[in-house]
Design a protein around this motif. Structure first.
Motif, PDB file in Angstrom:
ATOM      1  N   PRO A 145      41.826  68.643  39.806  1.00 51.25           N
ATOM      2  CA  PRO A 145      43.132  68.358  39.204  1.00 51.25           C
ATOM      3  C   PRO A 145      43.352  68.979  37.834  1.00 51.25           C
ATOM      4  O   PRO A 145      44.455  69.440  37.526  1.00 51.25           O
ATOM      5  N   LEU A 146      42.303  68.998  36.994  1.00 45.51           N
ATOM      6  CA  LEU A 146      42.470  69.528  35.640  1.00 45.51           C
ATOM      7  C   LEU A 146      42.676  71.040  35.659  1.00 45.51           C
ATOM      8  O   LEU A 146      43.482  71.575  34.881  1.00 45.51           O
ATOM      9  N   ARG A 147      41.975  71.711  36.524  1.00 47.70           N
ATOM     10  CA  ARG A 147      42.183  73.158  36.691  1.00 47.70           C
ATOM     11  C   ARG A 147      43.531  73.433  37.338  1.00 47.70           C
ATOM     12  O   ARG A 147      44.198  74.418  37.011  1.00 47.70           O
ATOM     13  N   HIS A 148      43.924  72.572  38.255  1.00 48.66           N
ATOM     14  CA  HIS A 148      45.193  72.759  38.968  1.00 48.66           C
ATOM     15  C   HIS A 148      46.381  72.810  38.009  1.00 48.66           C
ATOM     16  O   HIS A 148      47.298  73.622  38.187  1.00 48.66           O
ATOM     17  N   VAL A 149      46.352  71.962  36.983  1.00 51.17           N
ATOM     18  CA  VAL A 149      47.469  71.937  36.018  1.00 51.17           C
ATOM     19  C   VAL A 149      47.159  72.768  34.781  1.00 51.17           C
ATOM     20  O   VAL A 149      47.901  72.755  33.808  1.00 51.17           O
ATOM     21  N   LYS A 150      46.020  73.479  34.827  1.00 53.04           N
ATOM     22  CA  LYS A 150      45.645  74.428  33.769  1.00 53.04           C
ATOM     23  C   LYS A 150      45.413  73.773  32.404  1.00 53.04           C
ATOM     24  O   LYS A 150      45.756  74.327  31.356  1.00 53.04           O
ATOM     25  N   LEU A 151      44.788  72.597  32.420  1.00 49.82           N
ATOM     26  CA  LEU A 151      44.426  71.962  31.157  1.00 49.82           C
ATOM     27  C   LEU A 151      43.173  72.614  30.579  1.00 49.82           C
ATOM     28  O   LEU A 151      42.193  72.844  31.291  1.00 49.82           O
ATOM     29  N   THR A 152      43.208  72.897  29.276  1.00 53.07           N
ATOM     30  CA  THR A 152      42.059  73.470  28.588  1.00 53.07           C
ATOM     31  C   THR A 152      41.182  72.347  28.025  1.00 53.07           C
ATOM     32  O   THR A 152      41.599  71.184  27.963  1.00 53.07           O
ATOM     33  N   LYS A 153      39.996  72.702  27.594  1.00 54.38           N
ATOM     34  CA  LYS A 153      39.087  71.711  27.006  1.00 54.38           C
ATOM     35  C   LYS A 153      39.704  71.078  25.764  1.00 54.38           C
ATOM     36  O   LYS A 153      39.643  69.854  25.587  1.00 54.38           O
ATOM     37  N   ASP A 154      40.297  71.900  24.910  1.00 55.22           N
ATOM     38  CA  ASP A 154      40.902  71.368  23.690  1.00 55.22           C
ATOM     39  C   ASP A 154      42.044  70.414  24.010  1.00 55.22           C
ATOM     40  O   ASP A 154      42.217  69.383  23.335  1.00 55.22           O
ATOM     41  N   GLU A 155      42.816  70.728  25.024  1.00 54.74           N
ATOM     42  CA  GLU A 155      43.926  69.852  25.412  1.00 54.74           C
ATOM     43  C   GLU A 155      43.398  68.531  25.966  1.00 54.74           C
ATOM     44  O   GLU A 155      43.966  67.464  25.690  1.00 54.74           O
ATOM     45  N   ILE A 156      42.319  68.597  26.715  1.00 53.31           N
ATOM     46  CA  ILE A 156      41.718  67.379  27.273  1.00 53.31           C
ATOM     47  C   ILE A 156      41.173  66.501  26.159  1.00 53.31           C
ATOM     48  O   ILE A 156      41.326  65.275  26.180  1.00 53.31           O
ATOM     49  N   ARG A 157      40.575  67.122  25.151  1.00 49.58           N
ATOM     50  CA  ARG A 157      40.069  66.348  24.009  1.00 49.58           C
ATOM     51  C   ARG A 157      41.240  65.685  23.271  1.00 49.58           C
ATOM     52  O   ARG A 157      41.158  64.517  22.868  1.00 49.58           O
ATOM     53  N   SER A 158      42.323  66.421  23.077  1.00 50.19           N
ATOM     54  CA  SER A 158      43.486  65.888  22.378  1.00 50.19           C
ATOM     55  C   SER A 158      44.094  64.710  23.138  1.00 50.19           C
ATOM     56  O   SER A 158      44.392  63.659  22.551  1.00 50.19           O
ATOM     57  N   LEU A 159      44.254  64.858  24.444  1.00 50.49           N
ATOM     58  CA  LEU A 159      44.815  63.781  25.259  1.00 50.49           C
ATOM     59  C   LEU A 159      43.861  62.585  25.312  1.00 50.49           C
ATOM     60  O   LEU A 159      44.304  61.437  25.286  1.00 50.49           O
ATOM     61  N   SER A 160      42.562  62.864  25.370  1.00 53.49           N
ATOM     62  CA  SER A 160      41.572  61.789  25.397  1.00 53.49           C
ATOM     63  C   SER A 160      41.626  60.963  24.113  1.00 53.49           C
ATOM     64  O   SER A 160      41.495  59.733  24.143  1.00 53.49           O
ATOM     65  N   LYS A 161      41.826  61.642  22.995  1.00 57.54           N
ATOM     66  CA  LYS A 161      41.928  60.940  21.716  1.00 57.54           C
ATOM     67  C   LYS A 161      43.139  60.019  21.706  1.00 57.54           C
ATOM     68  O   LYS A 161      43.076  58.869  21.249  1.00 57.54           O
ATOM     69  N   LYS A 162      44.258  60.515  22.222  1.00 55.74           N
ATOM     70  CA  LYS A 162      45.486  59.710  22.276  1.00 55.74           C
ATOM     71  C   LYS A 162      45.313  58.506  23.193  1.00 55.74           C
ATOM     72  O   LYS A 162      45.916  57.447  22.967  1.00 55.74           O
ATOM     73  N   LEU A 163      44.481  58.652  24.231  1.00 60.23           N
ATOM     74  CA  LEU A 163      44.230  57.553  25.158  1.00 60.23           C
ATOM     75  C   LEU A 163      43.172  56.582  24.629  1.00 60.23           C
ATOM     76  O   LEU A 163      42.900  55.564  25.253  1.00 60.23           O
ATOM     77  N   GLY A 164      42.569  56.926  23.492  1.00 61.70           N
ATOM     78  CA  GLY A 164      41.552  56.064  22.902  1.00 61.70           C
ATOM     79  C   GLY A 164      40.204  56.127  23.591  1.00 61.70           C
ATOM     80  O   GLY A 164      39.396  55.195  23.492  1.00 61.70           O
ATOM     81  N   LEU A 165      39.943  57.243  24.267  1.00 61.33           N
ATOM     82  CA  LEU A 165      38.675  57.379  24.984  1.00 61.33           C
ATOM     83  C   LEU A 165      37.547  57.737  24.019  1.00 61.33           C
ATOM     84  O   LEU A 165      37.702  58.630  23.181  1.00 61.33           O
ATOM     85  N   PRO A 166      36.414  57.071  24.120  1.00 56.82           N
ATOM     86  CA  PRO A 166      35.297  57.337  23.205  1.00 56.82           C
ATOM     87  C   PRO A 166      34.698  58.729  23.388  1.00 56.82           C
ATOM     88  O   PRO A 166      33.942  59.196  22.533  1.00 56.82           O
TER      89      PRO A 166
END
Length: 278
Positions: A145-166
């Motif tokens: 899924p992450l490759r399918h929507v072309k999410l980069t590592k930096d974008e995943i880190r940014s979204l994870s931070k917003k979601l409060g993921l450790p």
């Protein structure tokens, strides 16, 4: 397409699947994918985590703690890579052999639980590196899924931070086998040496670290924080003493520092090109 749009597309993609198994290692990418999938599909999502001698207990414990906290059902399956024919010889396609075994077992779990979608958490940046495991992803109809929507590592880190993921700033981790040069036999003893050596460095405060195993020599790759810690004489003496106790004769610090897939630097360029084609 911006990050927010990709995230919305990801949720739509997952929603259309109806149910899903997420291959969950506890890293930044798989944690983000699992959190998102659970938010969309609820109890129609199952996390499956592989337990093996190449996966440190500390990482397994983190996956269990996360699933308990988020009330996500987790199934832990035993995947012993060293039982795969030819795997212990450490061939260049070892990741493919491992992923193949893993996906066979995950699909079995899916069948037993009435789930018809299996996913893994590679991102679009992974397409730039040598990732033989992606061949197994394609062969076994595993969704990315992450490759399918072309999410980069930096974008995943940014979204994870917003979601409060450790795990939003968790350092990258690959299985312990990746610390051994291709062609060097993989043994439980060598994996145990690597695991104990890396745990020692983590306990000393290093964050991004690899202990590359070159027979009787340990080559430490780390970042600037790690360099600063190891520049203290007392710390170096501690590392040397304890690495000797672990079983290494020589201990070195790689002056270039940590970089992903550094063992691939030992492969001839023609072999690397051929591997990307597979």
């Amino acid at each position: 397409m911006n990050t927010k749009q990709k995230y919305e597309m990801l949720k739509e993609y997952i929603s259309d699947l109806d149910n899903l198994i997420v291959a969950f290692s506890g890293g930044t990418d798989s944690t983000f994918l699992l959190k998102t999938a659970h938010g969309v599909l609820g109890n129609k999502v199952i996390a499956v985590t592989a337990k093996s001698c190449s996966f440190p207990q500390r990482e397994l414990n983190e996956t269990t703690a996360f699933c308990e906290k988020e009330n996500i059902r987790q199934i832990i399956c035993d995947v012993e890579e060293l039982n795969i024919k030819g795997f212990s010889r450490n061939p260049t396609n070892r990741c493919y052999l491992c992923k193949k075994e893993l996906f066979v077992k995950i699909w079995s779990v899916a069948k037993d639980n009435g789930i018809y979608n299996v996913s893994e958490a590679s991102n679009i940046d992974d397409d730039r590196d040598y990732r033989p495991g992606l061949k197994a992803v394609s062969e076994y109809s595993v969704k990315s899924p992450l490759r399918h929507v072309k999410l980069t590592k930096d974008e995943i880190r940014s979204l994870s931070k917003k979601l409060g993921l450790p795990t939003w700033n968790k350092q990258s981790f690959a299985c312990l086998i990746s610390r051994l040069p291709y062609g060097e036999d993989i043994t439980p003893q060598r994996l145990s040496m690597i695991n104990h050596a890396e745990q020692l460095l983590l306990d000393m405060g290093l964050r991004q670290v690899r202990v590359r195993h070159h027979r009787n020599l340990a080559r430490i790759e780390t970042d600037e924080l790690g360099f600063n810690i190891l520049m203290e004489r007392s710390q170096r003496e501690k590392v040397y003493k304890q690495f000797k106790e672990i079983g290494f004769t020589y201990v070195t610090i790689d002056i270039i520092g940590y970089r992903t897939g550094s063992m691939n630097e030992m492969l001839p360029i023609n072999i690397v090109k051929s591997l990307y084609k597979t």
